[in-house]
Design a protein around this motif. Structure first.
Motif, PDB file in Angstrom:
ATOM      1  N   LYS A  31     -18.093 -35.292  32.793  1.00 21.01           N
ATOM      2  CA  LYS A  31     -19.448 -34.491  32.675  1.00 21.01           C
ATOM      3  C   LYS A  31     -19.476 -33.449  33.428  1.00 21.01           C
ATOM      4  O   LYS A  31     -20.432 -32.453  33.461  1.00 21.01           O
ATOM      5  CB  LYS A  31     -20.462 -35.416  32.913  1.00 21.01           C
ATOM      6  N   THR A  32     -18.380 -33.125  34.343  1.00 27.90           N
ATOM      7  CA  THR A  32     -18.521 -31.926  35.332  1.00 27.90           C
ATOM      8  C   THR A  32     -18.462 -30.522  34.624  1.00 27.90           C
ATOM      9  O   THR A  32     -17.424 -30.760  33.522  1.00 27.90           O
ATOM     10  CB  THR A  32     -17.355 -32.171  36.455  1.00 27.90           C
ATOM     11  N   ASP A  33     -19.232 -29.587  34.749  1.00 24.11           N
ATOM     12  CA  ASP A  33     -19.216 -28.256  34.190  1.00 24.11           C
ATOM     13  C   ASP A  33     -17.823 -27.896  34.443  1.00 24.11           C
ATOM     14  O   ASP A  33     -17.388 -27.782  35.535  1.00 24.11           O
ATOM     15  CB  ASP A  33     -20.214 -27.470  34.625  1.00 24.11           C
ATOM     16  N   LEU A  34     -17.250 -27.017  33.773  1.00 23.36           N
ATOM     17  CA  LEU A  34     -16.010 -26.652  33.584  1.00 23.36           C
ATOM     18  C   LEU A  34     -15.939 -25.356  34.564  1.00 23.36           C
ATOM     19  O   LEU A  34     -14.917 -25.064  35.302  1.00 23.36           O
ATOM     20  CB  LEU A  34     -15.104 -26.140  32.353  1.00 23.36           C
ATOM     21  N   ASP A  35     -16.950 -24.653  34.746  1.00 20.99           N
ATOM     22  CA  ASP A  35     -17.365 -23.792  35.403  1.00 20.99           C
ATOM     23  C   ASP A  35     -17.187 -23.915  37.032  1.00 20.99           C
ATOM     24  O   ASP A  35     -16.475 -23.274  37.873  1.00 20.99           O
ATOM     25  CB  ASP A  35     -18.735 -22.954  35.260  1.00 20.99           C
ATOM     26  N   LEU A  36     -17.691 -25.165  37.243  1.00 20.00           N
ATOM     27  CA  LEU A  36     -17.832 -25.561  38.491  1.00 20.00           C
ATOM     28  C   LEU A  36     -16.222 -25.997  39.146  1.00 20.00           C
ATOM     29  O   LEU A  36     -15.879 -25.709  40.152  1.00 20.00           O
ATOM     30  CB  LEU A  36     -18.597 -26.874  38.732  1.00 20.00           C
TER      31      LEU A  36
END
Length: 258
Positions: A154-159
């Motif tokens: 679920k981690t945002d790809l931008d992060l």
């Protein structure tokens, strides 16, 4: 006062340390800005401002870090090499003053050059060993965080992109690898210097002198190619301990080498 150590060349490395500290703070600030940009995406005016700050800080970091590695550090190392030759051959090649930087009794010669670089190698090894402890923790921590973020679906790809950029494009891992390579190279050279002087004993012929020069060039090439700034703080912290170790080496090896 006459027994105090004097080293005017140290001022060049002190300048490198000071500017390098600024570079490190810019690096930290760039990381903070990158995360701030990510988490402020919903506030347009703040996000735009932080993007500008991030760009400025990143440019400053690139400029300052390259200034240190390409100019200041190379100049300081060049000054140190000139002094090495001056001390080794008893010829004044510049106006720098040093006293008790080298503590070797050999008369001006290739032998003294080899012994001086042998001593340099020992100090380089001990300082890089200490520096590597911190760099390993820092680099492995960043890699661990990156791995955890990647594994969490679920981690945002931008992060993930921000953390990956920090790890792989700021020189963090590269600098750690260079430090480890210099440490390994110094360790090998220390062993080779010891073996050479032990087997040569008092029979210092042209072959031995050639081997000494070969080791000297290898050491200087390693230091120059890695471009690692050895921590002055760690050097001074370890100085008395490593000096005592060097005195033991001299007693065990150089009693018959003149």
């Amino acid at each position: 006062m006459l027994n105090e150590r004097v080293d005017t060349i140290d001022s060049y490395f002190t300048k490198v340390s000071s500017i390098n500290t600024i570079s490190n703070w810019l690096f930290v600030l760039s990381i903070v800005c990158s995360f701030a940009v990510f988490f402020s995406s919903d506030i347009t005016w703040l996000n735009s401002t932080l993007n500008i700050v991030f760009i400025v800080v990143t440019v400053l970091y690139v400029v300052v870090s390259n200034w240190v590695s390409l100019f200041l550090l190379r100049n300081a190392q060049s000054k140190r090499r000139v002094h090495l030759l001056s001390n080794s051959f008893g010829i004044k090649l510049d106006d720098e003053e040093t006293y008790r930087y080298y503590n070797n009794p050999q008369s001006p010669s290739v032998i003294r050059l080899g012994v001086n670089v042998f001593e340099n190698t020992l100090f380089t090894l001990r300082v890089t060993e200490e520096m590597a402890k911190r760099e390993r923790v820092k680099s492995i921590l960043y890699l661990f965080v990156l791995l955890v973020l990647i594994l969490i679906r679920k981690t945002d790809l931008d992060l993930i992109a921000i953390v990956a950029q920090t790890v792989f494009t700021t020189g963090l891992i590269t600098n750690w690898i260079k430090l480890e390579l210099l440490r390994i190279s110094s360790d090998r050279l220390l062993v080779e210097f010891r073996q050479l002087f032990l087997t040569a004993e008092s029979n210092i012929n042209n072959k031995v002198k050639t081997l000494i020069l070969s080791l000297v060039f290898r050491y200087e090439s390693s230091v120059a190619s890695m471009g690692v700034h050895l921590s002055s703080k760690i050097f001074h912290k370890l100085n008395s301990e490593v000096t005592a170790e060097w005195e033991t080496i001299k007693r065990n090896i150089f009693s018959s080498v003149e």
